[in-house]
Enzyme design. Structure first.
Site, PDB file in Angstrom:
ATOM      1  N   ASP A 111       0.853  -1.193   0.000  1.00 22.01           N
ATOM      2  CA  ASP A 111       0.000   0.000   0.000  1.00 22.01           C
ATOM      3  C   ASP A 111       0.881   1.233   0.000  1.00 22.01           C
ATOM      4  O   ASP A 111       2.006   1.198   0.515  1.00 22.01           O
ATOM      5  CB  ASP A 111      -0.910   0.004   1.234  1.00 22.01           C
ATOM      6  CG  ASP A 111      -1.996  -1.056   1.156  1.00 22.01           C
ATOM      7  OD1 ASP A 111      -2.496  -1.325   0.050  1.00 22.01           O
ATOM      8  OD2 ASP A 111      -2.345  -1.604   2.216  1.00 22.01           O
ATOM      9  N   ASP A 127      -6.896  -1.193  -4.745  1.00 24.83           N
ATOM     10  CA  ASP A 127      -7.966  -0.825  -3.809  1.00 24.83           C
ATOM     11  C   ASP A 127      -8.882   0.230  -4.416  1.00 24.83           C
ATOM     12  O   ASP A 127     -10.105   0.185  -4.232  1.00 24.83           O
ATOM     13  CB  ASP A 127      -7.378  -0.300  -2.500  1.00 24.83           C
ATOM     14  CG  ASP A 127      -6.565  -1.332  -1.752  1.00 24.83           C
ATOM     15  OD1 ASP A 127      -6.773  -2.540  -1.951  1.00 24.83           O
ATOM     16  OD2 ASP A 127      -5.696  -0.912  -0.957  1.00 24.83           O
TER      17      ASP A 127
END
Length: 163
Positions: A111, A127
């Protein structure tokens, strides 16, 4: 099929951004991206959204695999006929595959997007695809499908067809 190409391009962008973050930013490091809005922060996540189920990476990989196959089948079989409906499934597929690659080959998801103006989970391109695709698919199904999908003989979803 154009939607397979779009999904592949989105997965490639997701993986490229993750690669660049892993090679250019130390784990836990921060780099300005959009001042006062978003910074790039390299973190790893063995769980799902907000690190839930962090002890179940392989179960999440299996769920991602099953969802990827189901979404690919839905696209191939024409669950939605209209291009907007197909695009929503394409976004969901790209997001599922992007994070599946991470879980299967790294054991965690990379991330990087850290929102600065509010407390929120750090997230990635995959995402974004899942969230935008999921919201768009819900809106499409609830509000647009009856207006945009070609009607089959008997008028699926139409109150007039029941009369």
């Amino acid at each position: 099929m154009i939607y397979a190409a779009i999904a592949a391009a989105l997965v490639a962008v997701d993986q490229l951004v993750k690669y660049l973050v892993m090679t250019k930013i130390p784990l836990g490091g921060h780099v300005p991206f959009i001042p006062y809005i978003v910074e790039l922060t390299y973190v790893t996540n063995t769980g799902a959204a907000f690190s839930i189920f962090s002890e179940h990476t392989w179960a999440l990989a299996l769920v991602s695999l099953v969802m990827s196959l189901a979404l690919a089948l839905a696209l191939w079989r024409g669950l939605f006929k209209h291009p907007l409906g197909k695009l929503t499934l394409t976004l969901l597929l790209a997001g599922a595959v992007g994070n599946l690659i991470d879980r299967a080959f790294r054991g965690f998801v990379v991330d990087m997007f850290n929102v600065l103006f509010m407390h929120f989970a750090v997230f990635n391109v995959a995402d974004i695809c899942v969230v935008v695709g999921g919201i768009a698919a819900g809106i499409y199904y609830m509000f647009l499908m009856d207006k945009l999908e070609p009607r089959e003989e008997g008028g699926h979803g139409s109150a007039d067809a029941d009369r």
